[in-house]
Design a protein around this motif. Structure first.
Motif, short mmCIF file in Angstrom:
data_model
loop_
_atom_site.label_atom_id
_atom_site.label_comp_id
_atom_site.label_asym_id
_atom_site.label_seq_id
_atom_site.Cartn_x
_atom_site.Cartn_y
_atom_site.Cartn_z
N GLY A 134 30.55 48.68 41.01
CA GLY A 134 29.76 47.82 40.13
C GLY A 134 30.11 48.00 38.67
N ALA A 135 30.11 49.25 38.20
CA ALA A 135 30.43 49.53 36.79
C ALA A 135 31.88 49.18 36.49
CB ALA A 135 30.16 51.00 36.49
N TYR A 136 32.77 49.46 37.44
CA TYR A 136 34.20 49.15 37.23
C TYR A 136 34.40 47.64 37.15
CZ TYR A 136 39.25 49.97 37.70
OH TYR A 136 40.60 50.05 37.48
N ALA A 137 33.70 46.89 38.01
CA ALA A 137 33.80 45.43 37.97
C ALA A 137 33.29 44.88 36.63
CB ALA A 137 33.02 44.82 39.13
N ASN A 138 32.20 45.42 36.13
CA ASN A 138 31.67 44.96 34.84
C ASN A 138 32.67 45.22 33.72
OD1 ASN A 138 29.24 44.04 35.90
ND2 ASN A 138 28.21 46.01 35.62
N ASP A 139 33.32 46.38 33.75
CA ASP A 139 34.34 46.66 32.73
C ASP A 139 35.44 45.62 32.77
OD1 ASP A 139 32.99 48.88 31.88
OD2 ASP A 139 34.35 50.35 32.75
N LEU A 140 35.92 45.28 33.96
CA LEU A 140 37.01 44.31 34.10
C LEU A 140 36.57 42.92 33.69
CD1 LEU A 140 38.51 45.54 37.49
CD2 LEU A 140 39.64 45.64 35.28
N ILE A 141 35.35 42.54 34.06
CA ILE A 141 34.85 41.22 33.71
C ILE A 141 34.78 41.04 32.19
CG2 ILE A 141 32.79 39.74 33.77
CD1 ILE A 141 32.24 40.94 36.58
N HIS A 142 34.24 42.04 31.49
CA HIS A 142 34.15 41.95 30.03
C HIS A 142 35.53 42.00 29.38
CE1 HIS A 142 29.90 43.17 30.82
NE2 HIS A 142 29.70 42.29 29.87
N ALA A 143 36.42 42.82 29.94
CA ALA A 143 37.76 42.94 29.34
C ALA A 143 38.55 41.64 29.49
CB ALA A 143 38.51 44.10 30.00
N PHE A 144 38.44 41.00 30.65
CA PHE A 144 39.20 39.77 30.87
C PHE A 144 38.52 38.56 30.25
CE2 PHE A 144 41.26 42.19 34.32
CZ PHE A 144 42.58 41.83 34.07
N GLY A 145 37.37 38.76 29.61
CA GLY A 145 36.69 37.65 28.95
C GLY A 145 37.47 37.08 27.78
N ASN A 146 38.51 37.81 27.32
CA ASN A 146 39.31 37.33 26.19
C ASN A 146 40.41 36.36 26.61
OD1 ASN A 146 38.15 38.90 23.96
ND2 ASN A 146 38.90 40.67 25.08
N LEU A 147 40.54 36.09 27.88
CA LEU A 147 41.58 35.17 28.35
C LEU A 147 41.17 33.73 28.00
CD1 LEU A 147 42.70 36.53 31.82
CD2 LEU A 147 44.19 36.01 29.91
N GLN A 148 41.84 33.15 27.02
CA GLN A 148 41.53 31.79 26.59
C GLN A 148 41.87 30.79 27.69
OE1 GLN A 148 39.96 31.07 23.74
NE2 GLN A 148 39.88 33.26 23.30
N GLY A 149 40.91 29.91 27.98
CA GLY A 149 41.15 28.88 28.98
C GLY A 149 40.89 29.31 30.41
N TRP A 150 40.56 30.58 30.61
CA TRP A 150 40.32 31.08 31.96
C TRP A 150 38.83 31.02 32.28
CZ3 TRP A 150 43.53 33.96 35.60
CH2 TRP A 150 44.90 33.92 35.29
N THR A 151 38.54 30.80 33.55
CA THR A 151 37.19 30.88 34.07
C THR A 151 37.06 32.16 34.87
OG1 THR A 151 37.01 28.46 34.21
CG2 THR A 151 35.44 29.77 35.49
N ILE A 152 36.16 33.05 34.43
CA ILE A 152 35.99 34.35 35.08
C ILE A 152 34.69 34.33 35.89
CG2 ILE A 152 35.96 36.85 34.75
CD1 ILE A 152 38.45 35.49 33.64
N SER A 153 34.79 34.69 37.14
CA SER A 153 33.60 34.77 38.00
C SER A 153 33.64 36.09 38.77
CB SER A 153 33.56 33.58 38.97
OG SER A 153 34.69 33.60 39.83
N SER A 154 32.54 36.40 39.39
CA SER A 154 32.45 37.67 40.12
C SER A 154 31.63 37.49 41.39
CB SER A 154 31.84 38.77 39.25
OG SER A 154 30.50 38.43 38.90
N GLY A 155 31.78 38.43 42.29
CA GLY A 155 31.03 38.38 43.54
C GLY A 155 31.04 39.75 44.19
N ALA A 156 30.38 39.84 45.32
CA ALA A 156 30.29 41.11 46.04
C ALA A 156 30.43 40.85 47.53
CB ALA A 156 28.98 41.82 45.74
N ALA A 157 30.98 41.83 48.22
CA ALA A 157 31.15 41.73 49.67
C ALA A 157 30.87 43.10 50.28
CB ALA A 157 32.56 41.27 50.02
N ILE A 158 30.57 43.10 51.55
CA ILE A 158 30.35 44.35 52.28
C ILE A 158 31.50 44.52 53.26
CG2 ILE A 158 28.84 45.62 53.83
CD1 ILE A 158 26.50 44.12 52.70
N GLY A 159 32.32 45.54 53.01
CA GLY A 159 33.44 45.82 53.91
C GLY A 159 34.45 44.70 54.00
#
Length: 216
Positions: A134-159
């Motif tokens: 969870g924390a690692y995903a949040n770091d990546l989401i915020h870091a990749f937020g600087n990609l101009q023109g990109w749409t960033i989304s997230s999700g979760a799965a079990i196994g």
């Protein structure tokens, strides 16, 4: 052991005596309270003494382990000692929750700005069975937020079915022929020196996917 009813019956029988000598009854009650307090104090002190003994034993074991490690390092040649220290440090680092360092965040931001443009979508999926995802995903989401023109989304799965042994997989159509969006994310991760592996797994809702799972 006398029952509660026995005490009540005995109290009823002696109530007339108690009423006739309230001072004596109060003295007996005070004495009984004091005896109960002594018994509780003794019992509690025994528990504390037992716990103190266990703590002292654990501290002694830790001290012995430290002494053994110190003796081993002192008796080991310098080259082998340094290798042992590096191995121990690697094992300790592997147990820490994964997070992006400030250097990695800055690198992602720089490369994202330089490689931005176009219209792509990136989804970051985390395995809920991985404690630090969870924390690692949040770091990546915020870091990749600087990609101009990109749409960033997230999700979760079990196994999730396919994951990268290193814990971070770049989902691609064909590892031998990356499309432009996949190449951008590949370059960003590589420039930031983030450990990842490519897995041929197409995400239906995004051009590029990142899969965060437990490290094997």
């Amino acid at each position: 052991m006398p029952s509660l009813q026995w005490f009540l019956d005995h109290l009823a029988q002696e109530w007339a005596v108690i009423q006739g000598a309230p001072a004596l009854a109060a003295a007996y009650a005070l004495m009984a309270t004091f005896v109960i307090w002594l018994i509780q104090r003794w019992a509690f002190g025994t528990v504390i003494t037992h716990k103190d003994g266990k703590i002292a034993h654990l501290e002694e074991r830790l001290k012995m382990r430290d002494d053994q490690l110190t003796n081993k390092l002192q008796s080991t040649p310098p080259g082998e000692a340094q290798e042992l220290i590096r191995t121990l440090q690697t094992q300790i680092d592997a147990m820490k929750p994964r997070r992006l360092t400030d250097t990695q965040k800055a690198s992602i931001a720089r490369t994202a700005i330089a490689r931005g443009g176009g219209s792509y979508s990136l989804t970051i999926i985390r395995d809920m069975a991985s404690a630090d995802s969870g924390a690692y995903a949040n770091d990546l989401i915020h870091a990749f937020g600087n990609l101009q023109g990109w749409t960033i989304s997230s999700g979760a799965a079990i196994g999730p079915g396919r994951t990268a042994p290193c814990g971070l997989g770049l989902c691609v159509h064909n590892r031998s022929n990356l499309n432009p969006g996949e190449r951008i994310i590949f370059d960003i991760l590589q420039s930031a020196e983030i450990d990842f592996e490519m897995i041929e797994l197409v995400h239906p809702d995004a051009d590029v996917g990142l899969m965060i799972s437990a490290k094997l």
